[in-house]
Design an enzyme around this catalytic site. Sequence first.
Site, short mmCIF file in Angstrom:
data_model
loop_
_atom_site.label_atom_id
_atom_site.label_comp_id
_atom_site.label_asym_id
_atom_site.label_seq_id
_atom_site.Cartn_x
_atom_site.Cartn_y
_atom_site.Cartn_z
N LYS A 1 1.21 -1.05 0.30
CA LYS A 1 -0.44 -0.45 0.28
C LYS A 1 0.59 1.45 -0.20
O LYS A 1 1.94 0.58 0.19
CB LYS A 1 -0.80 -0.04 1.33
N TYR B 1 15.69 30.09 9.35
CA TYR B 1 14.26 30.45 10.09
C TYR B 1 14.89 30.65 11.62
O TYR B 1 14.61 29.81 12.06
CB TYR B 1 13.11 29.43 9.30
C1 LIG Z 1 -0.65 -2.00 6.66
C2 LIG Z 1 -0.87 -2.75 7.23
C3 LIG Z 1 -0.84 -4.47 7.46
C4 LIG Z 1 1.18 -4.27 7.67
O1 LIG Z 1 1.91 -3.75 8.52
P1 LIG Z 1 2.95 -3.96 8.53
O2 LIG Z 1 3.59 -3.21 10.23
O3 LIG Z 1 3.52 -2.76 8.04
O4 LIG Z 1 4.11 -5.20 8.13
C5 LIG Z 1 -0.98 -5.81 7.60
N1 LIG Z 1 -2.22 -5.90 7.75
C6 LIG Z 1 -2.94 -4.52 7.33
C7 LIG Z 1 -4.29 -4.55 7.61
C8 LIG Z 1 -2.64 -3.48 7.57
O5 LIG Z 1 -3.39 -2.24 7.38
#
Ligand SMILES: *Cc1c(COP(=O)(O)O)cnc(C)c1O
Length: 338
Positions: free
Chosen positions: A31, A236
């Site tokens: 994702k 800044y």
């Molecule tokens: C993002 C996510 C993962 C992966 O999690 P990590 O901690 O990055 O390994 C797995 N399952 C769901 C439902 C997620 O939202």
Amino acid sequence: MALQIDIPAIVANWKALAQQAPGARAAAVVKADAYGLGAARVVPALYQAGARDFFVALAAEGRAIRPLLPDDARINVLSGHMEGEDLAGLVPVLNSAEQFFRDRTMRPGQPFAIQLDSGMNRLGMEAAEWAGLRDEALAAGPDFIMSHLACADEPDHPANAAQLAAFRAMTEGCEVPLSLAATGGILLGPDYHFDLVRPGVGLYGGLPFADARQVVRLSLPVIQLRVVQAGEFVGYGATWTAEAPRRIATVAAGYADGILRALSSSGASLYAGGVACPIVGRVSMDLITADVTALETVPAMLELICPEQPIDAVADFAGTIGYEVLTSLGGRYKRTYL
Ligand SMILES: *Cc1c(COP(=O)(O)O)cnc(C)c1O
């Protein structure tokens, strides 16, 4: 600006996490453009290494990677079936009775999965909702049933065992593949593995997978060098003042590139050949200033993310987590892939 991404390290991390859960199939969570690193390069490499199950947050992310994958790869969409979404070639993870009925009406016979809420109270059907739907949902043949752990990065947290027990209770007697563990859950041990594990951040070199190979190296070009005298300030807000003559390098990247402004005078450094050059003054939109007095010669590029300062070290200085450092890496970097 050069963001170097080590694809063989991602593949090695995937294989290492898969090996920690030998009884389960290992998926890959890609994702947010593979946590900011570029799904178009990461996804085919993981397929080639043997991954057949991919997870994205949104249907649009799934549509973007569908053409990169052969038909035997399954792309699961964690947000499920949102109204009006085109899910052709994708597997929505249905999170509520509403999503279930929408999906079964619009996509009868098409593959789907189910998410249950085992205690995180973010996504998924709650126990009572699931009890009412369970027979009908199982009769429709879900690909798998999953839930997600809220505290898997804290092995001693009592929520882990509580969520495990809740998930077991809700799935008792279901003859369907089950999935509970992301990276942290894999490391909690075999009780948490079930049939399908879903590592994300560990693939990209992030905690809680402490044994991960580092994946990212971020080098930033020096635009200008100057000497500031005792009493002169930098940046800044004049938040940093030299106490003695210092050599300052101005580097071409800033918070618009995901270098969090919280790194200003935080103890974080830019590195040159293993030598730490502290970031001084505020991180601005396109520029950072670092004290390079310790260097005999200043190279053309200084490194922010490197073996001496991996993503979770940067995150600590900024008061955040490696996930946010990775997914903040901006679009202005030239990404090069090993
Ligand atoms: C993002 C996510 C993962 C992966 O999690 P990590 O901690 O990055 O390994 C797995 N399952 C769901 C439902 C997620 O939202």
